[in-house]
Design an enzyme around this catalytic site. Structure first.
Site, PDB file in Angstrom:
ATOM      1  CG  ASP A 139      -2.313   0.638   0.858  1.00  0.00           C
ATOM      2  OD1 ASP A 139      -2.304   1.744   0.244  1.00  0.00           O
ATOM      3  OD2 ASP A 139      -3.361   0.060   1.194  1.00  0.00           O
ATOM      4  CG  HIS A 172     -14.830  -1.084  -6.361  1.00  0.00           C
ATOM      5  ND1 HIS A 172     -15.882  -1.267  -5.465  1.00  0.00           N
ATOM      6  CD2 HIS A 172     -13.796  -0.599  -5.624  1.00  0.00           C
ATOM      7  CE1 HIS A 172     -15.492  -0.902  -4.254  1.00  0.00           C
ATOM      8  NE2 HIS A 172     -14.237  -0.498  -4.326  1.00  0.00           N
TER       9      HIS A 172
END
Length: 386
Positions: free
Chosen positions: A253, A291
């Site tokens: 991340d 998404h």
């Protein structure tokens, strides 16, 4: 001396009565248990309707602001003489077909509109399109009915600016900063760094990961190293490592995210960008990541993930919703459509995708095959193989 007991007829009837009572009660217990399980399963689906419930009013209000109910009714009773096609509706409201299709798909699921065969006089180019017709509900949302009241109902200032006539028509979001038309996750104003966002993603990770553990444990056989891309503070990966102790996990991340991550047994944190480098691993997991991004960005990410796993034995595990185009899938179909509207309201290019849309991304990224696993929650596991 042996004592022989003889059973009288009434004794036999008495014993049979007791056995019958036991069997009936055991059956009732089983029925109650089954009812309890059914109720629990329904609750797991229904809770998402509350989580996304606010979006319903926002989408309906936007449809009223665009005067879609009036346009559909006028087309049926006026010169159009029947259902209106997606392209005709797009021209009438000034909204591109892609976001308009998603809006109408959601409204159809909630019975505000319905799909209809094209009228007999439709041109061949139009006859292949989806056509829309009015319903009793849409008839109540016209300007001469309850539309003015709907326009009075609003959401807090600044909320859901992605579902407004202006945003749908222009595709621009003045409330969000973007780079090259994509959302940026490096600006604190976006909310990605907020504790409430981290906590909400952790809550979703708990639910989704437990569903994976319960319903798809075979997906982790033969995997020794698992990379969670965008895994924030390692909630999902830590659960998987506990459930499948042979796994060694790595979270990738942004540096400012992993710097705040607490140490977790069996988890290694790496700061970096998925657009720059994906560390090698037996398998790569993307949970609620793709998404957020456009098709082009997703294909770029997926190519990098494919290159990071072994060609013969590796795989990429995508944990995302798979939209049922008709909204008539399992008990989570409505929640997935609501999630798509949430994505439209808060993102620039993000959206939920249908099976065909996922297949397109995976083909473009160069995967040889894929399959979708239903894990009995709002998301599925899409396995993609190099």
């Amino acid at each position: 001396m042996t004592t022989i007991y003889t059973l009288q007829y009434r004794d036999i009837l008495y014993i049979l009565g007791i056995l019958d009572w036991i069997l009936i009660n055991e059956k009732k217990k089983g029925e109650k248990l089954e009812m309890g399980l059914d109720e629990e399963a329904r609750a797991r689906a229904e809770v998402w309707n509350y989580a996304f419930g606010y979006i319903n009013c926002r989408v309906v209000k936007c449809a009223v602001e665009l005067e879609i109910p009036d346009i559909v009714r006028k087309h049926a009773g006026g010169g159009g003489g029947g259902p209106i096609s997606l392209s005709e509706l797009s021209s009438a409201v000034g909204v591109p077909t892609e976001p308009l299709h998603r809006i109408m798909r959601f409204l159809i699921h909630h019975r505000i509109f319905k799909t209809s065969p094209p009228p007999p006089h439709a041109e061949s180019s139009s006859s292949d399109e989806v056509h829309y017709a009015a319903t009793p509900l849409s008839g109540l949302l016209t300007r001469d009915n309850l539309a003015p009241f709907m326009l009075l109902q609003g959401t807090p200032p600044g909320a859901n600016r992605g579902i407004t006539p202006e945003a749908l028509r222009t595709g621009r979001r003045p409330d969000l900063k973007s780079v090259n038309g994509e959302d940026t996750w490096t600006v604190p104003d976006f909310g990605y760094h907020m504790k409430v966002f981290t906590d909400s993603m952790a809550a979703h990770a708990r639910v989704a990961t437990q569903a994976i553990i319960d319903n798809f444990p075979e997906g982790f056989k033969g995997i020794e190293t698992l990379l969670d891309v965008g895994g924030r503070h390692g909630m999902a990966l830590s659960m998987l490592v506990r459930a499948f102790p042979w796994l060694r996990g790595t979270v990738l991340d942004l540096p400012e995210i992993v710097d705040q991550a607490p140490p977790l047994e069996g988890i290694h944190f790496v700061g970096g960008s998925m657009f720059e480098n994906i560390p090698n691993s037996d398998a790569v997991m993307l949970m609620w990541i793709l998404h957020d991004w456009s098709d082009e960005a997703c294909i770029d990410i997926l190519k990098k993930c494919k290159d990071a796993v072994p060609k013969d034995t590796g795989k990429v595990m995508i944990v995302e919703a798979v939209i049922d185009e008709d909204g008539e899938g399992d008990e989570y179909a409505g929640a997935r459509l609501s999630l798509d509207m949430v994505m439209m309201s808060v993102m620039v290019k993000g959206k939920e995708r249908t099976y065909n849309e996922w297949a397109y991304l995976l083909d473009e990224a160069g995967f040889s095959r894929h399959n979708v696993v239903n894990i009995k929650t709002v998301v599925c596991v899409i396995e993609a193989f190099p």
